[in-house]
Design a protein around this motif. Structure first.
Motif, short mmCIF file in Angstrom:
data_model
loop_
_atom_site.label_atom_id
_atom_site.label_comp_id
_atom_site.label_asym_id
_atom_site.label_seq_id
_atom_site.Cartn_x
_atom_site.Cartn_y
_atom_site.Cartn_z
N GLU A 187 4.52 -10.86 -7.79
CA GLU A 187 4.38 -9.44 -8.31
C GLU A 187 4.41 -8.52 -7.13
N ASP A 188 4.05 -8.92 -5.99
CA ASP A 188 3.86 -8.04 -4.57
C ASP A 188 5.34 -8.06 -3.94
N PRO A 189 5.88 -6.69 -3.82
CA PRO A 189 6.83 -6.66 -2.96
C PRO A 189 6.87 -7.30 -1.65
N MET A 190 5.53 -7.09 -1.00
CA MET A 190 5.52 -7.59 0.43
C MET A 190 5.35 -9.00 0.37
N GLU A 191 4.94 -9.67 -0.52
CA GLU A 191 4.82 -11.13 -0.37
C GLU A 191 6.32 -11.80 -0.55
N TYR A 192 7.24 -11.00 -1.56
CA TYR A 192 8.46 -11.34 -1.69
C TYR A 192 9.20 -11.10 -0.39
N SER A 193 9.14 -9.98 0.17
CA SER A 193 9.67 -9.77 1.61
C SER A 193 9.30 -10.74 2.85
N ASP A 194 7.95 -11.23 2.66
CA ASP A 194 7.63 -12.10 3.89
C ASP A 194 8.11 -13.55 3.51
N TYR A 224 11.78 -17.94 4.87
CA TYR A 224 12.94 -18.98 4.72
C TYR A 224 14.53 -18.61 4.77
N LEU A 225 14.78 -17.20 4.96
CA LEU A 225 15.93 -16.97 5.09
C LEU A 225 16.35 -16.42 6.67
#
Length: 147
Positions: free
Chosen positions: A132-139, A144-145
């Motif tokens: 849900e958290d865009p920052m977690e997605y970004s991190d 990994y990428l």
């Protein structure tokens, strides 16, 4: 090679059959258009593979040692949670009752393309496993990428 993306809302009929969306059927390799494999997921979901993709995983699991207790346990758990299914003439697959129960599927399913396989979720359960958290997605993307 299969290439599945996006998400699709689907209905299950009273017999536990699910109609595969046209875009998913279009991305099935011709060799696998009628032969599919369903596996119980690690989360409360199901994983759908074209036969060609499943054979890659099957070979890796089958190669584990029967003489190692931990590897035997993994093989046993993995293979007991597998079912081979076929598309009928109406483009439906029949989901086994035990698998429906594992994934808490009843009338609706959410199919999520995951590259070379598809996840099947109860839509309400799926939300519990989303970022849900865009920052977690970004991190995570960076972790990994970003090599």
């Amino acid at each position: 090679m299969a290439f599945f993306t996006s998400e699709y809302e689907c209905k299950l009929d009273t017999k536990g059959r699910l109609v595969l969306p046209a875009k998913i059927k279009a991305n099935l390799p011709e060799v696998s258009t009628h032969e599919l494999v369903i596996r119980r997921g690690f989360e409360p979901n199901l994983i759908l593979y074209p036969m060609l993709e499943y054979k890659k995983i099957h070979a890796r699991i089958a190669a584990l040692s029967e003489f190692n207790a931990e590897q035997r346990k993994l093989k046993r758990t993995f293979f007991r949670g597998i079912a081979q299914v076929e598309l009928d003439n109406a483009g439906r697959i029949l989901l086994p009752k035990a698998m429906l129960a594992h994934a808490k599927l009843d009338k609706e399913a959410l199919l999520v393309g995951m590259g070379n396989y598809i996840e099947m979720w109860n839509p309400e359960v799926f939300n519990e496993y989303q970022l849900e958290d865009p920052m977690e997605y970004s991190d995570l993307a960076q972790k990994y990428l970003d090599e």
